[in-house]
Design an enzyme around this catalytic site. Structure first.
Site, mmCIF file in Angstrom:
data_model
loop_
_atom_site.group_PDB
_atom_site.id
_atom_site.type_symbol
_atom_site.label_atom_id
_atom_site.label_comp_id
_atom_site.label_asym_id
_atom_site.label_seq_id
_atom_site.Cartn_x
_atom_site.Cartn_y
_atom_site.Cartn_z
ATOM 1 N N HIS A 102 0.843 -1.200 0.000
ATOM 2 C CA HIS A 102 0.000 0.000 0.000
ATOM 3 C C HIS A 102 0.874 1.245 0.000
ATOM 4 O O HIS A 102 0.936 1.965 -0.981
ATOM 5 C CB HIS A 102 -0.924 -0.026 1.232
ATOM 6 C CG HIS A 102 -1.766 1.203 1.403
ATOM 7 N ND1 HIS A 102 -1.921 1.823 2.622
ATOM 8 C CD2 HIS A 102 -2.503 1.918 0.533
ATOM 9 C CE1 HIS A 102 -2.713 2.865 2.487
ATOM 10 N NE2 HIS A 102 -3.088 2.952 1.220
ATOM 11 N N HIS A 121 -1.568 1.585 8.326
ATOM 12 C CA HIS A 121 -2.960 1.699 7.907
ATOM 13 C C HIS A 121 -3.726 0.392 8.089
ATOM 14 O O HIS A 121 -4.806 0.228 7.573
ATOM 15 C CB HIS A 121 -3.011 2.158 6.448
ATOM 16 C CG HIS A 121 -2.125 3.334 6.155
ATOM 17 N ND1 HIS A 121 -0.879 3.191 5.574
ATOM 18 C CD2 HIS A 121 -2.260 4.650 6.429
ATOM 19 C CE1 HIS A 121 -0.299 4.390 5.479
ATOM 20 N NE2 HIS A 121 -1.108 5.291 5.998
#
Lengths: 174, 821
Positions: A102, A121
């Site tokens: 990501h 995250h």
């Protein structure tokens, strides 16, 4: 995970030729027309790096590795149970990049459920399911390193099945 | 084994690549992205001078770099008739997402149709008509003539009430100001169609009537309020899963800055878990109430706040109605509206009463009230931002429940101020600009029941798929298919006839109870199986499109590729339909009616924008929006100064409330009287079945599942719709992870795969909504509220095993979705 173990990088080799793609020849402008030749290969050429010996591995204790070079950290794990795509006599050895696909945060291994988890995250990847993203924000599953185990039990990494975070060529090119 | 793309390198964006602004078109947050495109025979290099980033790409790029993109952010698409490389990657300079990509938006490039890479070959390329027993591709002229011939016959021989229209009202995707205007002008200006509905519900209505009636528009804050607040109060929403980058880029910094969080949800969501990680569990209060009891909770919180004097007395005195009842309850207003004192006569609820109803402790309700409203030790008021979504919008007693929540924000003065706001979180972006819809009426017609009752003759469908997103879906499908099959049979029987003879046959079938169906969409949808004419639309970035996000931030998302095949923007399809209606009506000799269809001489989507949005907002043009980039401007736009559009950071900053249209500009409180299950049939169904069937979202395909049904990365993760279950319940039913199961009740049956979740309560399952492979709406009863808002969230059923796990479902990860270190 910070790498705490040196890999055998003696046989590391980098992409030969250096020009990408079949079109290639970007630097050929000084050559007369008709002489341009594509010098790159269709796929990047991975080194074959010795990561460890089977005897070095303890079940469910990840070993820090680097592949295909020192700037691409990963882990090597003997899961303890055979998984699809697992290497070694027990079919349970796997290796993954630990850069979250990501945003490139360093993943940490949870030995409780054998997942890699992102502190940034909260994405997480299943080490027993080919690095499938169990939940998260990445748009690909976790890059897994292709392993070969030789007769001496040495484990070699020889390929990657997804683009590693932070590089547009899995083997860096000059 | 997890799906891998086996991409080991990607083309590098050259330094001179074309750069354009993109707002992600999937969800309400509207993250900023940049599209880079360049000729197919060119590529950038690793030297800083050779690539768009000016970085040395022969070196590893590190965490959060701007100079990297994944394989899903790359594709080859058609631009001005030529194939080009395309990269669509998050924009680090956009204040909405600051470079964060979501699992949806960061696949925008991959989810573009490409004849070179083979992606999204399901996209429609040409109009199709039902002819010779199948859908035959044809020209726009041929397809539009048939649409206009049949529609004109029906509305002139009968009335415009015989034309039923299902049409999106949102922004992003194929919505936006251009396309809502095009369709709105056709159906609300040239015609006065009242039997219409919106994409996700069975009537043409607001999902949040009560907050509007109270004077408070539902999108009133700025996202930065989450970082300025003391408490985030989230109800019936799961932003980590859905509005992901709003959560990560705005709520998380708030939590890390010391804000507390109250989450009301029967289910322990990922948002609860992640918030505990970011803020510390002691700063997160999860009120896992009994399903459908939110209103009682809100009323108890309000009562506690009022009784302890934690109200904002000045705000109440200056900005809210003071004199008892302002609006009486009637058939169009499901609760009386007026002053705080007036509302309290109805709302007053003790902590213990609410604890009994809601199934949570009175101490926790008290704690929530304290976190929301108790002044700080120095006496200063506490700031609280309140956000809500489908948990109550599609929940029990929509009008009163949302009203009860807005009551708390009004009583504590948390509207129009920094760190405040009372907002829905949203699904799609917004992009509504249409002529007045007053003729539709309130309550609006329950259109799906209208069709089920055999009414309506022609059904125009614009990017709606009732098959996946309606309630009582099983019955709807049966009837819609039967009625449309009558017309298909008539067309087949008239094979070889002239256009006039075929139209006569269609009208004959309609008069016998049939339904002529026109479907405008980007793919051949499930309801599209019933269509007689299919018209291919394009979507955002295949056209220029304007929309606004959940903080009213309006952007122009630029066209970077051609519409696929012969597809077109919806606004231009609407214009062409209008022009054909004009022609046909004139041929029929009805000049007066034909004249109503003038005014569609648009050649581009910008023409539609200027005809609609710009006419009402003359400061706003494409050029000015393009200059404002991915940060755009927050609506309403109030001027143009120093080369920039001037917007409005948050609504009601002056304490005047106008969404209800009242001259006094005073906000109203809602007399939200608790009455148990409001919608018909809910209580009986609850008593008759073992499982509550909650419907939920998954970040991987929220708002773009229609595309992801052909995306292998997504299908590999969830080959069937997941149904999250308590593991003990699975043992009782002899189920293993990945087993295929069906949910059964009197409304219908649906199917999915069992997915064990340790935090799931016994007797409660959570099924993903809107799946093409299993419609949760099949088992939802037809119950709605007085204003025809569906209660999708409350249905109960029994569960039966269909089969053991398939090879696909057995191979996926069933580990916890919550991060664990």
């Amino acid at each position: 995970m910070k790498c705490n173990r040196m890999v055998d990088s003696g046989r590391r080799q980098f992409l030969r030729g250096g020009i990408v793609g079949a079109a290639g020849a970007a630097a050929a402008t000084v050559l007369p027309a008709g002489q341009a030749k594509a010098q790159g290969l269709a796929r990047v050429d991975y080194p074959s790096n010795r990561l460890a010996n089977i005897a070095d591995l303890v079940v469910n204790e990840p070993m820090d590795i680097e592949f295909p070079d020192a700037d691409s950290p990963g882990i090597l794990i003997k899961l303890g149970e055979a998984v699809e795509g697992g290497a070694g006599p027990d079919g349970d050895i796997v290796a993954y990049s630990v850069l979250c696909p990501h945003k490139g945060w360093m993943l940490s291994y949870n030995s409780g459920d054998k997942t890699l988890n992102c502190p940034g995250h909260h994405s997480r990847f299943d080490c027993e399911a080919g690095g499938q993203q169990t939940w998260g924000h990445a748009t690909n599953n976790l890059p897994q390193f292709a392993l070969r185990v030789d007769d001496q039990g040495d484990i070699h990494a020889e390929g990657v099945d997804e683009l590693i975070y932070g590089r547009l060529s899995n083997v860096l090119e000059s | 084994m997890a799906y891998k793309r086996h991409t080991d390198r990607l083309p590098i964006i050259p330094a001179d690549a074309k750069e354009q602004n993109v707002t992600c078109h999937y969800c309400i947050v509207g993250c900023g992205y940049k599209a880079y495109s360049w000729p197919l025979n060119k590529q950038g290099g690793t030297a800083p001078s050779e690539n768009k980033f000016g970085e040395d790409l022969s070196q590893q790029q590190f965490q959060d770099t701007d100079a990297w993109y994944s394989a899903s952010m790359y594709n080859i698409v058609k631009q001005d008739g030529k194939d080009v490389h395309l990269v669509v990657k998050p924009d680090v300079d956009c204040v909405v997402n600051s470079g964060l990509g979501s699992i949806r938006g960061a696949r925008m490039a991959e989810n573009r149709p490409s004849k070179v890479t083979g992606t999204q070959q399901q996209r429609l390329t040409d109009p199709m008509v039902w002819r010779n027993g199948v859908w035959q591709p044809t020209s726009w002229d041929d397809a539009m003539d048939l649409v206009a011939q049949v529609t004109a016959r029906v509305v002139t021989e009968g009335s415009e009430d015989d034309l039923v229209v299902s049409m999106f009202d949102h922004g992003g995707s194929a919505g936006g100001y251009e396309n809502t205007w095009g369709t709105g002008k056709l159906y609300f200006d040239s015609m006065k169609v009242k039997n219409c509905r919106i994409h996700n519900r069975p009537a043409y209505n607001s999902e949040v009537h009560s907050t509007r009636d109270m004077g408070v528009g539902e999108l009133n804050y700025a996202y930065e309020d989450y970082t300025l607040t003391d408490t985030i109060f989230m109800v019936g929403a799961n932003s980590m899963e859905t509005q992901t980058n709003l959560y990560l880029n705005h709520m998380v910094p708030g939590l890390q800055g010391g804000a507390k969080m109250v989450v009301v949800d029967p289910r322990r969501t990922l948002t609860v878990h992640s918030s505990e990680q970011f803020a510390g569990a002691e700063n997160v209060l999860h009120l896992a109430i009994n399903e459908g009891t939110d209103m009682a909770l809100f009323n108890a919180i309000l009562t506690h706040v009022v009784d302890h004097g934690w109200v904002d007395a000045d705000f109440i005195a200056n900005s809210t109605f003071q004199d008892g009842e302002a609006v009486a309850q009637d058939s169009a207003v499901p609760a009386g509206l007026g002053s705080l004192d007036y509302a309290m006569q109805t709302c007053r609820t003790s902590l213990d009463e609410a604890a009994d109803i809601c199934g949570v402790s009175s101490a926790d309700i008290q704690k929530a009230a304290e976190w929301i409203a108790e002044p700080h030790d120095d006496g200063s008021r506490r700031k609280c931002v309140t956000c809500y979504e489908k948990g109550i919008i599609w929940g029990n007693d929509n009008y009163r429940t949302i009203g009860a929540l807005v009551n708390i924000a009004l009583a504590t003065g948390n509207v129009g101020r920094e760190g405040g706001g009372i907002c829905r979180l949203g699904g799609h972006q917004e992009g509504y600009y249409r002529p007045n819809e007053g003729h539709v009426g309130r309550p609006a017609e329950y259109v799906d029941q209208f069709l089920i009752r055999g009414l309506g003759a022609v059904h125009h469908i614009w990017a709606c798929d009732h098959y996946k997103t309606t309630l009582n879906a099983a019955e709807f499908k049966r009837v819609h298919k039967r009625r449309s099959d009558m017309v298909k049979d008539a067309i087949d029987a008239a094979a070889g006839g002239t256009r006039e003879q075929v139209v006569d046959a269609i009208v004959g079938a309609i008069n016998a109870g049939g339904l002529f169906v026109v479907d405008v969409d980007i793919i051949h949808s499930q309801i599209g199986q019933n269509a007689h004419v299919i018209l291919p639309a394009c979507e955002s970035n295949e056209m220029n499109l304007t929309s606004m996000n959940g903080e009213r931030r309006m952007r122009l998302s630029e066209k970077y590729m051609d519409p696929y095949g012969n597809s077109k923007p919806d606004c231009l399809i609407a214009a062409e339909m209008a022009q054909n209606m004009e022609r046909v009506l004139r041929d029929m000799g009805d000049d007066a009616y034909a004249d109503q269809f003038k005014g569609y001489d648009w050649e581009t989507e910008e023409d539609a924008f200027m005809d609609g949005y710009n006419a009402g907002n003359p400061e706003v043009t494409y050029d000015r929006l393009r200059d404002m980039g991915n940060n755009g401007v927050q609506e309403p736009v109030v001027g143009f100064e120093n080369g920039e559009l001037v917007g409005t950071k948050r609504l009601y900053a002056d304490g005047s409330f106008d969404r209800h249209g009242r001259d006094d500009k005073k906000a109203l409180f809602c007399a939200a009287g608790w009455r148990g299950w409001q919608a018909a049939g809910k209580a009986r169904e609850q008593a008759a079945h073992k499982f509550w069937i909650n419907n939920v979202r998954a970040n991987i395909f929220w708002q773009n599942q229609f595309l992801d049904q052909k995306n292998e990365f997504v299908q590999d993760r969830f080959p069937y719709p997941f149904i999250e279950m308590n593991p003990d319940d699975m043992v009782d039913l002899d189920l293993n992870p990945g087993d295929l199961i069906e949910i059964i009740n009197d409304n219908g049956v649906t199917q999915g795969m069992a997915y064990p979740v340790s935090t799931a309560k016994p007797g409660q399952v959570a099924m993903v909504f809107g799946s093409p492979a299993g419609s949760q709406g099949n088992v939802v009863n037809p119950g709605v509220n007085e204003l025809v808002l569906p209660d999708y969230k409350h249905c109960w059923g029994d569960i039966r095993k269909i089969s053991n796990a398939t090879a696909e479902t057995a191979a996926i990860s069933f580990k916890a979705k919550e991060v664990q270190f």
